[in-house]
Design an enzyme around this catalytic site. Structure first.
Site, short mmCIF file in Angstrom:
data_model
loop_
_atom_site.label_atom_id
_atom_site.label_comp_id
_atom_site.label_asym_id
_atom_site.label_seq_id
_atom_site.Cartn_x
_atom_site.Cartn_y
_atom_site.Cartn_z
N LYS A 48 25.94 54.19 50.87
CA LYS A 48 25.85 53.30 51.74
C LYS A 48 27.25 53.47 52.41
O LYS A 48 28.25 53.61 51.85
CB LYS A 48 26.44 51.91 50.39
CG LYS A 48 25.15 51.97 49.42
CD LYS A 48 25.38 50.69 49.21
CE LYS A 48 24.05 50.70 47.61
NZ LYS A 48 23.15 50.02 48.24
N GLY A 64 22.13 44.14 41.00
CA GLY A 64 22.84 44.06 39.65
C GLY A 64 22.73 43.25 38.37
O GLY A 64 23.29 42.86 38.01
N GLY A 108 18.55 50.25 41.34
CA GLY A 108 19.69 50.30 41.55
C GLY A 108 20.64 50.83 40.09
O GLY A 108 19.59 51.35 39.43
N SER A 109 21.10 49.68 39.10
CA SER A 109 21.71 49.72 37.90
C SER A 109 20.68 49.97 36.92
O SER A 109 20.47 50.40 35.82
CB SER A 109 21.98 48.38 37.70
OG SER A 109 22.99 48.09 38.51
#
Lengths: 189, 298
Positions: free
Chosen positions: B85, B157, B239-240
């Site tokens: 990123k 997140g 992601g998370s």
């Protein structure tokens, strides 16, 4: 004519569109029963480690190997080429291993080295073919029964062995249907 | 054959890589060990970053591009594509990532924006870019700048999928509107959506986005991932959701399978068994607006 397209991951839709444009009926292959009654099978581009694992997990690896040995025409592009190779340099990843060749993965380098170019492929006629290579493999060497159809700078980029056809590039990302047409001729009984 | 002219960094080649990722799962990883777990589970690519979004949320502070050393460590550990990123508008972070030969750059709202007016001119790069979009106008603006891949801009997140669902629904609805519009209406639609007119015309002609569109933000379970595929996404970023759960290896594998077989509810039931707790998460509806990150970028 009914052609299966391995649909676990990757550029499935593009192959499907190509084949349908040429008049074939297509079926997405996700489980072993999808292989019933097909006249040919396309292994699309994608991530070879991902597709190899999913082939095993869904019991597709062995049935495809059996069909390939019995003479089912199989066309592999990029990842499909890797999966068809007996030898993958420096890797023990899962594969079908049906073609007698040594393959180098990500052989041109990372994505920045991905390229497109017009190349002459004699079996497809005199008009150059627009080839698109994405983190592509190449064939380092082939066994005696394999015919090389395209070679550039010492790298084999397209080859054929009996009922198997492979290309390191992505004909499905262009509008040129000649290579799919060439494969479909192999599928005619 | 020595006269063959090879072209690199073209739109075809950039969009082509995104096409190859379709039907796959891209996983956030923070070190080589996690990258190997992701590859082993069947990820089609990994996103190298220093902190997963839920930690960025919890710890606050300025979130920036990752340490090149960590990125290189991940590149050496796996053979699948490695993404990373850059902050919105941070031209130099993007150049650094390109110099590291990263396979895909995510100009991401998850990091703290470096420019609150302009996005990176992505056509200037040879590396492909993925950008977030909440609607068709935003997607076409990013594609107009050169993005080769779009993703939803779900609240990263949180483990709450609602925003990602909203975004893919909105893009689909906007495309339907363009497709059913008359040619006469297209300029007005382009103006309303803030989208480049030529791209609106292209959407009308093809009935779809010019590039691949993945789901991202808030995906925590195999069923979440399959839901996004059902709604028309081409693949999924997680992601998370993986490395903040009880059993990352098992959950990662389950999400990969749920995406490949998203229409097969029996299979999703099977792979969802005994995964342990998903990330705890945070409901977006309970959040204050200033804590939401989807509003970053325009």
């Amino acid at each position: 004519m009914k052609i299966g397209v391995l649909a676990l991951q990757g550029a499935v839709r593009e192959h499907r569109n190509m084949l349908q444009k040429l008049g074939a009926e297509t079926v997405d292959v996700l489980t072993p029963k999808d292989l019933e009654g097909i006249d040919g099978l396309v292994l699309p581009g994608g991530e070879s480690t991902t597709v190899g694992k999913l082939l095993l997990r869904y019991n597709l690896l062995e049935p495809i190997i059996q069909l390939g040995r019995k003479g089912l025409p199989v066309f592999g592009t990029c990842t499909g080429l890797i999966l068809l190779a007996k030898h993958i340099n420096g890797s023990d990843q899962l594969r079908l291993g049906l073609m007698d060749m040594h393959v180098e993965r990500n052989a041109f380098g990372r994505q920045l080295a991905s390229f497109e170019a017009d190349m002459q492929i004699p079996v497809l006629g005199t008009e150059p073919f627009h080839t698109v290579f994405i983190r592509a493999p190449y064939i380092e060497k082939v066994g005696e029964t394999v015919t090389v159809l395209l070679e550039h700078e010492g790298k084999i980029l397209m080859a054929e062995q009996a009922n198997f056809l492979v290309a390191a590039f992505h004909p499905e990302l262009t509008d040129d249907t000649r290579l799919h047409g060439y494969f479909m001729k192999k599928c005619k009984k | 054959m020595s006269e063959i002219k090879k072209q690199t960094g073209t739109q075809n080649v950039k969009r082509g890589l995104a096409e190859m990722l379709k039907g796959g799962v891209i996983m956030d990883v923070i070190n080589a060990e996690q990258a190997k777990i992701a590859e082993e589970a069947g990820a089609v690519a990994v996103m190298a970053l220093e902190r997963v979004p839920s930690d960025i949320r919890a710890q606050g502070g300025v979130a920036r591009m990752s340490d090149p050393e960590m990125i290189i460590g991940i590149q050496q550990a796996v053979s699948i594509p490695v993404m990373a990123k850059a902050r919105i508008g941070h031209i130099v972070e993007a150049r650094v990532l390109e110099a590291l030969e990263i396979d895909f750059i995510d100009e991401s709202e998850v990091l703290t924006p470096a420019d609150d007016v302009y996005h990176i001119m992505k056509d200037d790069f040879k590396a492909p870019f993925v950008c977030g979009a909440r609607n068709l106008g935003e997607a076409l603006r990013r594609i107009g700048e050169g993005a080769a891949m779009i993703r939803t801009k779900g609240e990263a997140g949180t483990g709450d999928v609602v925003e990602a669902v909203r975004h893919i629904r909105q893009v689909t609805e906007d495309i339907r509107r363009v497709v059913t519009a008359t040619d006469m209406e297209l300029m007005t639609i382009a103006k309303e959506m803030g989208a480049p007119y030529e791209l609106v015309v292209e959407v009308k002609k093809t009935g779809k986005l010019p590039v691949v569109n993945f789901a991202a933000g808030g995906i925590a379970t195999p069923a979440d991932a399959a839901l996004m595929m059902e709604l028309g996404c081409d693949g999924v970023f997680v992601g998370s959701g993986i490395f903040k759960s009880d059993n990352p290896a098992k959950r990662a594998k389950a999400i990969v399978e749920a995406v490949a077989h998203y229409k097969d509810a029996k299979l999703i039931a099977e792979v969802s068994k005994g995964l342990g707790d998903a990330m705890r998460g945070e409901s977006v509806a309970q959040m204050e607006d200033r804590n939401k990150i989807a509003g970053r970028g325009w």
